[in-house]
Design a protein around this motif. Structure first.
Motif, PDB file in Angstrom:
ATOM      1  N   ASN A  14      33.140 -37.907  56.072  1.00  0.00           N
ATOM      2  CA  ASN A  14      33.279 -37.600  54.651  1.00  0.00           C
ATOM      3  C   ASN A  14      31.894 -37.378  54.043  1.00  0.00           C
ATOM      4  OD1 ASN A  14      33.673 -37.769  51.803  1.00  0.00           O
ATOM      5  ND2 ASN A  14      35.664 -38.680  52.200  1.00  0.00           N
ATOM      6  N   LEU A  15      31.622 -36.151  53.673  1.00  0.00           N
ATOM      7  CA  LEU A  15      30.292 -35.758  53.215  1.00  0.00           C
ATOM      8  C   LEU A  15      30.201 -35.600  51.697  1.00  0.00           C
ATOM      9  CD1 LEU A  15      27.445 -34.856  54.185  1.00  0.00           C
ATOM     10  CD2 LEU A  15      28.375 -32.543  54.434  1.00  0.00           C
ATOM     11  N   SER A  16      31.324 -35.272  51.062  1.00  0.00           N
ATOM     12  CA  SER A  16      31.297 -34.877  49.649  1.00  0.00           C
ATOM     13  C   SER A  16      30.741 -35.957  48.734  1.00  0.00           C
ATOM     14  CB  SER A  16      32.701 -34.487  49.180  1.00  0.00           C
ATOM     15  OG  SER A  16      33.615 -35.552  49.389  1.00  0.00           O
ATOM     16  N   SER A  17      31.082 -37.222  48.996  1.00  0.00           N
ATOM     17  CA  SER A  17      30.632 -38.276  48.084  1.00  0.00           C
ATOM     18  C   SER A  17      29.123 -38.524  48.195  1.00  0.00           C
ATOM     19  CB  SER A  17      31.407 -39.576  48.327  1.00  0.00           C
ATOM     20  OG  SER A  17      31.295 -40.014  49.667  1.00  0.00           O
ATOM     21  N   ILE A  18      28.546 -38.221  49.353  1.00  0.00           N
ATOM     22  CA  ILE A  18      27.093 -38.350  49.515  1.00  0.00           C
ATOM     23  C   ILE A  18      26.392 -37.217  48.755  1.00  0.00           C
ATOM     24  CG2 ILE A  18      25.185 -38.259  51.177  1.00  0.00           C
ATOM     25  CD1 ILE A  18      27.107 -39.547  53.229  1.00  0.00           C
ATOM     26  N   VAL A  19      26.839 -36.003  49.012  1.00  0.00           N
ATOM     27  CA  VAL A  19      26.215 -34.826  48.379  1.00  0.00           C
ATOM     28  C   VAL A  19      26.410 -34.859  46.865  1.00  0.00           C
ATOM     29  CG1 VAL A  19      26.254 -32.313  48.224  1.00  0.00           C
ATOM     30  CG2 VAL A  19      26.508 -33.424  50.448  1.00  0.00           C
ATOM     31  N   GLY A  20      27.632 -35.147  46.424  1.00  0.00           N
ATOM     32  CA  GLY A  20      27.923 -35.155  44.986  1.00  0.00           C
ATOM     33  C   GLY A  20      27.099 -36.185  44.241  1.00  0.00           C
ATOM     34  N   THR A  21      26.998 -37.375  44.805  1.00  0.00           N
ATOM     35  CA  THR A  21      26.212 -38.435  44.169  1.00  0.00           C
ATOM     36  C   THR A  21      24.739 -38.038  44.085  1.00  0.00           C
ATOM     37  OG1 THR A  21      27.745 -40.108  45.031  1.00  0.00           O
ATOM     38  CG2 THR A  21      25.588 -40.882  44.312  1.00  0.00           C
ATOM     39  N   TYR A  22      24.227 -37.495  45.183  1.00  0.00           N
ATOM     40  CA  TYR A  22      22.819 -37.077  45.215  1.00  0.00           C
ATOM     41  C   TYR A  22      22.540 -35.998  44.168  1.00  0.00           C
ATOM     42  CZ  TYR A  22      18.351 -35.403  47.037  1.00  0.00           C
ATOM     43  OH  TYR A  22      17.036 -35.023  47.162  1.00  0.00           O
ATOM     44  N   LYS A  23      23.424 -35.013  44.069  1.00  0.00           N
ATOM     45  CA  LYS A  23      23.217 -33.898  43.134  1.00  0.00           C
ATOM     46  C   LYS A  23      23.246 -34.374  41.680  1.00  0.00           C
ATOM     47  CE  LYS A  23      24.790 -29.781  43.619  1.00  0.00           C
ATOM     48  NZ  LYS A  23      25.690 -28.613  43.784  1.00  0.00           N
ATOM     49  N   ILE A  24      24.220 -35.210  41.338  1.00  0.00           N
ATOM     50  CA  ILE A  24      24.357 -35.638  39.940  1.00  0.00           C
ATOM     51  C   ILE A  24      23.189 -36.525  39.520  1.00  0.00           C
ATOM     52  CG2 ILE A  24      25.776 -36.933  38.301  1.00  0.00           C
ATOM     53  CD1 ILE A  24      28.241 -35.991  39.952  1.00  0.00           C
ATOM     54  N   PHE A  25      22.806 -37.475  40.359  1.00  0.00           N
ATOM     55  CA  PHE A  25      21.680 -38.338  40.007  1.00  0.00           C
ATOM     56  C   PHE A  25      20.365 -37.553  39.952  1.00  0.00           C
ATOM     57  CE2 PHE A  25      24.314 -42.123  40.777  1.00  0.00           C
ATOM     58  CZ  PHE A  25      23.856 -42.951  39.751  1.00  0.00           C
ATOM     59  N   THR A  26      20.215 -36.566  40.825  1.00  0.00           N
ATOM     60  CA  THR A  26      19.011 -35.727  40.784  1.00  0.00           C
ATOM     61  C   THR A  26      18.944 -34.955  39.466  1.00  0.00           C
ATOM     62  OG1 THR A  26      18.998 -35.507  43.201  1.00  0.00           O
ATOM     63  CG2 THR A  26      17.770 -33.861  41.958  1.00  0.00           C
ATOM     64  N   ARG A  27      20.090 -34.439  39.053  1.00  0.00           N
ATOM     65  CA  ARG A  27      20.143 -33.697  37.779  1.00  0.00           C
ATOM     66  C   ARG A  27      19.914 -34.626  36.590  1.00  0.00           C
ATOM     67  NH1 ARG A  27      22.092 -28.468  37.231  1.00  0.00           N
ATOM     68  NH2 ARG A  27      21.339 -27.648  35.246  1.00  0.00           N
ATOM     69  N   ALA A  28      20.452 -35.834  36.674  1.00  0.00           N
ATOM     70  CA  ALA A  28      20.242 -36.827  35.612  1.00  0.00           C
ATOM     71  C   ALA A  28      18.756 -37.174  35.504  1.00  0.00           C
ATOM     72  CB  ALA A  28      21.063 -38.088  35.888  1.00  0.00           C
ATOM     73  N   ASN A  29      18.094 -37.300  36.644  1.00  0.00           N
ATOM     74  CA  ASN A  29      16.652 -37.569  36.664  1.00  0.00           C
ATOM     75  C   ASN A  29      15.875 -36.471  35.944  1.00  0.00           C
ATOM     76  OD1 ASN A  29      15.977 -40.033  37.779  1.00  0.00           O
ATOM     77  ND2 ASN A  29      15.607 -39.257  39.834  1.00  0.00           N
ATOM     78  N   GLU A  30      16.219 -35.203  36.243  1.00  0.00           N
ATOM     79  CA  GLU A  30      15.529 -34.064  35.633  1.00  0.00           C
ATOM     80  C   GLU A  30      15.734 -34.058  34.113  1.00  0.00           C
ATOM     81  OE1 GLU A  30      17.053 -30.580  37.503  1.00  0.00           O
ATOM     82  OE2 GLU A  30      16.285 -31.104  39.490  1.00  0.00           O
ATOM     83  N   TYR A  31      16.974 -34.278  33.700  1.00  0.00           N
ATOM     84  CA  TYR A  31      17.278 -34.281  32.262  1.00  0.00           C
ATOM     85  C   TYR A  31      16.542 -35.413  31.563  1.00  0.00           C
ATOM     86  CZ  TYR A  31      19.941 -34.401  27.924  1.00  0.00           C
ATOM     87  OH  TYR A  31      20.290 -34.383  26.594  1.00  0.00           O
ATOM     88  N   TRP A  32      16.553 -36.583  32.178  1.00  0.00           N
ATOM     89  CA  TRP A  32      15.899 -37.768  31.614  1.00  0.00           C
ATOM     90  C   TRP A  32      14.394 -37.528  31.426  1.00  0.00           C
ATOM     91  CZ3 TRP A  32      17.204 -42.326  29.502  1.00  0.00           C
ATOM     92  CH2 TRP A  32      16.263 -43.356  29.483  1.00  0.00           C
ATOM     93  N   LYS A  33      13.795 -36.910  32.413  1.00  0.00           N
ATOM     94  CA  LYS A  33      12.348 -36.654  32.385  1.00  0.00           C
ATOM     95  C   LYS A  33      11.981 -35.651  31.298  1.00  0.00           C
ATOM     96  CE  LYS A  33       8.544 -35.155  35.384  1.00  0.00           C
ATOM     97  NZ  LYS A  33       8.182 -34.650  36.731  1.00  0.00           N
ATOM     98  N   ASN A  34      12.839 -34.667  31.078  1.00  0.00           N
ATOM     99  CA  ASN A  34      12.487 -33.561  30.183  1.00  0.00           C
ATOM    100  C   ASN A  34      13.126 -33.645  28.800  1.00  0.00           C
ATOM    101  OD1 ASN A  34      10.903 -32.180  32.153  1.00  0.00           O
ATOM    102  ND2 ASN A  34      12.812 -31.575  33.152  1.00  0.00           N
ATOM    103  N   SER A  35      13.869 -34.729  28.523  1.00  0.00           N
ATOM    104  CA  SER A  35      14.478 -34.877  27.201  1.00  0.00           C
ATOM    105  C   SER A  35      13.822 -36.045  26.476  1.00  0.00           C
ATOM    106  CB  SER A  35      15.983 -35.128  27.335  1.00  0.00           C
ATOM    107  OG  SER A  35      16.223 -36.352  28.003  1.00  0.00           O
ATOM    108  N   GLY A  36      14.292 -36.324  25.282  1.00  0.00           N
ATOM    109  CA  GLY A  36      13.722 -37.424  24.516  1.00  0.00           C
ATOM    110  C   GLY A  36      12.545 -36.957  23.680  1.00  0.00           C
ATOM    111  N   SER A  37      12.007 -37.875  22.870  1.00  0.00           N
ATOM    112  CA  SER A  37      10.927 -37.505  21.944  1.00  0.00           C
ATOM    113  C   SER A  37       9.623 -37.194  22.674  1.00  0.00           C
ATOM    114  CB  SER A  37      10.708 -38.647  20.938  1.00  0.00           C
ATOM    115  OG  SER A  37      10.469 -39.861  21.622  1.00  0.00           O
ATOM    116  N   ASN A  38       9.380 -37.925  23.770  1.00  0.00           N
ATOM    117  CA  ASN A  38       8.152 -37.683  24.534  1.00  0.00           C
ATOM    118  C   ASN A  38       8.493 -36.889  25.792  1.00  0.00           C
ATOM    119  OD1 ASN A  38       5.624 -37.748  25.600  1.00  0.00           O
ATOM    120  ND2 ASN A  38       5.581 -39.945  26.005  1.00  0.00           N
TER     121      ASN A  38
END
Length: 331
Positions: A14-38
């Motif tokens: 079962n590969l989907s849960s590994i790939v899906g988790t990795y993709k979403i958290f990676t995207r969350a990291n990018e958004y977190w880094k580039n959003s906010g006041s600073n």
């Protein structure tokens, strides 16, 4: 920076849960880094690593191969561990991954939180950390899970459980809902909403009730209970009296209830309700019968009572259920 470990157990398909988790958290990291006041000064929240006990793990008979970033032995401390969905030979998988299981237990005792996806609950439960706690997994494996881990309070109706830094979720692609839940928990609501929109995942889903196909726990060894189950299943159109049922098998009511709950995980009344509602669901999915006709066929004469039990078990009304799963009847 926090550390996120996505496990890659040996012997998986079962590969989907590994790939899906990795993709979403990676995207969350990018958004977190580039959003906010600073916008330029905020670091990524997680260092994300796939980790296992082998350099390569094959999936789907070698069609895909995952090469984890690192071995678990190289990770002395992590903040969040994701256990992906497993294949269906749970005992073999648990046996092959004893090092992972020991590592999970050790990390939890040192402050890490743990989330299991679908049948990953089998690996999590093998640590003993779920004993006495609530847990969800795929409804299709509930019987096997209860047999292997009787000390765990299995809640297959729930989509997500959250208890003492341990998270579990229901079956298959519902792991996406768990990941969004964790993103909100670790980042913030805005990041979760962003990921929900980008990956088109419904937020705040709480139940997998509507997806459950109830078959009844039959892997126990109590012959009397098996006969009682068969009686309930063969008398769908009748109102079942537990007193009559217990006397039919010459067992006292309290002892009958106790044995039935121990064997099936349900009281006799709950079991009868679930069997009847499962039959009603099939009829609503496949025929044009009215709600009243369906209700009478499964032994209910009170519309209000039928609706209440149906909603309690499926999370929606009979009419909503038919609209969702029977397009012909709606037309």
């Amino acid at each position: 920076m926090k550390h996120l470990t996505i496990l890659v157990p040996d012997g998986q398909n079962n590969l989907s849960s590994i790939v899906g988790t990795y993709k979403i958290f990676t995207r969350a990291n990018e958004y977190w880094k580039n959003s906010g006041s600073n916008r330029s000064g905020r670091r990524e929240l997680f260092k994300i690593e796939l980790a296992g006990i082998s350099k390569n793990v094959e999936f789907y008979n070698g069609l895909f191969t995952v090469r984890p970033h690192t071995n678990i032995s190289a990770i002395s401390k992590t903040n969040l561990i994701i256990i992906p969905s497993l294949n269906y030979n749970y005992q073999k998988t648990v046996k092959e991954n004893k090092l992972l299981i020991e590592w999970i237990e050790k990390q939890y005792k040192h402050g890490a939180e743990i989330a299991s996806i679908c049948t990953g609950a089998f690996m999590l439960a093998s640590t003993g950390l779920l004993d006495g706690k609530n847990c969800s997994t795929h409804w299709a494996v509930a019987d096997n899970f209860r047999t292997m881990f009787p000390k765990v309070n299995l809640q297959t109706d729930k989509l997500i459980t959250d208890e003492n830094g341990i998270y579990t979720n229901g079956g298959a692609y519902s792991f996406l809902n768990l990941v969004i839940y964790l993103v909100e928990k670790y980042y913030d609501r805005q990041t979760a909403i962003f990921c929900s929109k980008v990956f088109q995942i419904e937020m705040d889903r709480q139940t997998q009730s509507a997806f459950i196909i109830f078959k009844g726990q039959k892997l126990h060894g109590d012959e009397m209970v098996k006969q009682a189950q068969a009686h309930i299943e063969n008398k769908l159109d009748e109102k079942i009296s537990v007193e009559d049922l217990s006397s039919k098998f010459a067992v006292g009511r309290r002892n009958f209830d106790r044995r039935f709950i121990k064997a099936t995980g349900n009281t006799p009344v709950e079991y009868a309700q679930r069997v009847k509602i499962e039959s009603a669901k099939k009829t609503l999915e496949t025929t044009r019968k009215t709600i009243n006709e369906v209700m009478y066929e499964v032994g209910y004469s009170d519309v209000k009572a039928f609706r209440e039990v149906f909603r309690k078990i499926t999370g929606m009304s009979p009419l909503e259920y038919r609209s969702k799963y029977n397009k012909e009847a709606v037309v």
